[in-house]
Design a protein around this motif. Sequence first.
Motif, PDB file in Angstrom:
ATOM      1  N   GLY A  15      59.006  87.039  40.412  1.00 50.02           N
ATOM      2  CA  GLY A  15      59.606  86.066  39.429  1.00 50.02           C
ATOM      3  C   GLY A  15      58.906  84.654  39.642  1.00 50.02           C
ATOM      4  N   VAL A  16      58.661  84.265  38.641  1.00 48.93           N
ATOM      5  CA  VAL A  16      57.852  82.694  38.567  1.00 48.93           C
ATOM      6  C   VAL A  16      58.331  81.939  37.628  1.00 48.93           C
ATOM      7  CG1 VAL A  16      55.637  83.394  37.647  1.00 48.93           C
ATOM      8  CG2 VAL A  16      55.836  81.521  39.146  1.00 48.93           C
ATOM      9  N   VAL A  17      58.648  80.650  37.571  1.00 44.29           N
ATOM     10  CA  VAL A  17      58.974  79.923  36.699  1.00 44.29           C
ATOM     11  C   VAL A  17      58.160  78.396  36.582  1.00 44.29           C
ATOM     12  CG1 VAL A  17      60.487  78.706  37.854  1.00 44.29           C
ATOM     13  CG2 VAL A  17      61.083  78.487  35.544  1.00 44.29           C
ATOM     14  N   ARG A  18      57.745  77.989  35.522  1.00 47.85           N
ATOM     15  CA  ARG A  18      56.807  76.784  35.703  1.00 47.85           C
ATOM     16  C   ARG A  18      57.612  75.503  36.066  1.00 47.85           C
ATOM     17  NH1 ARG A  18      55.365  74.337  29.726  1.00 47.85           N
ATOM     18  NH2 ARG A  18      57.128  74.174  29.137  1.00 47.85           N
ATOM     19  N   ARG A  19      57.070  74.575  36.777  1.00 46.10           N
ATOM     20  CA  ARG A  19      58.103  73.644  37.292  1.00 46.10           C
ATOM     21  C   ARG A  19      58.966  72.633  36.406  1.00 46.10           C
ATOM     22  NH1 ARG A  19      56.952  71.795  42.926  1.00 46.10           N
ATOM     23  NH2 ARG A  19      57.715  69.827  43.350  1.00 46.10           N
ATOM     24  N   GLY A  20      58.092  72.210  35.259  1.00 42.76           N
ATOM     25  CA  GLY A  20      58.860  71.501  34.377  1.00 42.76           C
ATOM     26  C   GLY A  20      57.887  71.285  33.192  1.00 42.76           C
ATOM     27  N   ASP A  21      58.487  70.569  31.907  1.00 45.26           N
ATOM     28  CA  ASP A  21      57.800  70.485  30.837  1.00 45.26           C
ATOM     29  C   ASP A  21      56.458  70.022  30.950  1.00 45.26           C
ATOM     30  OD1 ASP A  21      59.716  71.691  29.503  1.00 45.26           O
ATOM     31  OD2 ASP A  21      60.739  69.597  28.889  1.00 45.26           O
ATOM     32  N   VAL A  26      52.973  79.528  32.851  1.00 39.44           N
ATOM     33  CA  VAL A  26      52.352  80.666  33.812  1.00 39.44           C
ATOM     34  C   VAL A  26      51.571  81.411  33.225  1.00 39.44           C
ATOM     35  CG1 VAL A  26      52.982  82.019  35.778  1.00 39.44           C
ATOM     36  CG2 VAL A  26      54.265  79.900  35.356  1.00 39.44           C
ATOM     37  N   SER A  27      50.443  82.031  33.602  1.00 35.35           N
ATOM     38  CA  SER A  27      49.818  82.654  33.072  1.00 35.35           C
ATOM     39  C   SER A  27      50.075  84.127  33.323  1.00 35.35           C
ATOM     40  CB  SER A  27      48.163  82.609  33.436  1.00 35.35           C
ATOM     41  OG  SER A  27      47.808  83.171  34.590  1.00 35.35           O
ATOM     42  N   GLY A  28      49.983  85.111  32.245  1.00 35.48           N
ATOM     43  CA  GLY A  28      50.289  86.439  32.818  1.00 35.48           C
ATOM     44  C   GLY A  28      49.210  87.368  33.404  1.00 35.48           C
ATOM     45  N   ALA A  34      49.894  89.134  41.134  1.00 35.71           N
ATOM     46  CA  ALA A  34      51.073  89.191  42.020  1.00 35.71           C
ATOM     47  C   ALA A  34      52.010  90.500  42.034  1.00 35.71           C
ATOM     48  CB  ALA A  34      52.116  87.947  41.828  1.00 35.71           C
ATOM     49  N   ILE A  35      51.956  90.909  41.078  1.00 36.75           N
ATOM     50  CA  ILE A  35      52.935  92.473  41.270  1.00 36.75           C
ATOM     51  C   ILE A  35      52.150  93.511  41.689  1.00 36.75           C
ATOM     52  CG2 ILE A  35      52.814  93.101  38.855  1.00 36.75           C
ATOM     53  CD1 ILE A  35      55.876  93.253  40.748  1.00 36.75           C
ATOM     54  N   PRO A 152      51.989  98.609  37.435  1.00 38.68           N
ATOM     55  CA  PRO A 152      51.975  97.337  36.572  1.00 38.68           C
ATOM     56  C   PRO A 152      50.827  97.046  35.948  1.00 38.68           C
ATOM     57  CG  PRO A 152      53.053  97.044  38.656  1.00 38.68           C
ATOM     58  CD  PRO A 152      52.365  98.519  38.979  1.00 38.68           C
ATOM     59  N   SER A 153      49.572  97.383  36.378  1.00 40.69           N
ATOM     60  CA  SER A 153      48.215  97.249  35.613  1.00 40.69           C
ATOM     61  C   SER A 153      48.067  98.070  34.394  1.00 40.69           C
ATOM     62  CB  SER A 153      47.110  97.323  36.689  1.00 40.69           C
ATOM     63  OG  SER A 153      47.038  98.849  37.242  1.00 40.69           O
TER      64      SER A 153
END
Length: 191
Positions: A15-21, A26-28, A34-35, A152-153
Motif C-alpha cells: 500500500g502507498v499513499v501520496r504525501r499531500g495535495d 502515485v503512479s500505477g 513493488a508488488i 500482479p503483472s
Amino acid sequence: MLPLIKYPSDCGIFGVVRRGDGSNKVSGDLVVKAIETIKFRGAGLGSNFTLLNRECMGFRMGIFVKEGLMGNAVNIVESLTRDHGFNLMDVRARDKLGPIVDLETRVSIDNASINKVTEVINTINDLLWEGRAGKVYYWGKNINVFKGVGYPSDIASIHGVKKYNTSLWIAHTRFPRIHLATYPTGHTHFQ
C-alpha cells in the motif's frame, strides 16, 4: 527429514499513499513494480489493485457475473437504477475469466444520499446473489478495482494499471487457503 514447503502460506500486500495535495500522485507503474517483488507469495493464484482518488471519478460499480446470466444481471442493474432515479450511463465487460465476466457500470447518481445509494447497491447485490448470477465487488465515486487470477503483472497488463496515477493504492497478491483460485471472486465465489 524436513517437510518441503512449496508455497508460502500468506498473501502479499503493498500500500502507498501520496504525501499531500502538493505532492505528485502515485503512479500505477510504481505499484506494479513493488508488488511484483513479492509475487511469489501469491504463486500466480490471484491479484488485485485498488486505487482511491480524492477527486471524484464518477460513480462506478464492479460486478462479477456468470456469463450465461449476464443479460439477467444487466436487467437487474438497469431496472433498479432507473426505479430509484439514477441514470445508467454505461455497462461494459472489462475482462472474462472462464465463465465469469467482470462488468463495470457507470451510473449518474447526482446528489443522492449515501443511504439511498447503499440501499440500491445492496438490493442489486441481494438479487444477483439470490439467483447465483453474480455479486457486486466494489462501488463508489473515488474507487476503481482491478482483480483477476494471475500474477500482479498479468492483472496489471489486462487492466492497464500502469497508466493510472492516484492518491492511494493497495495491491494484493492472493494465496488462497479455502479453494483454488480459478475465479477472481475471492473466497465467496458463487459457482
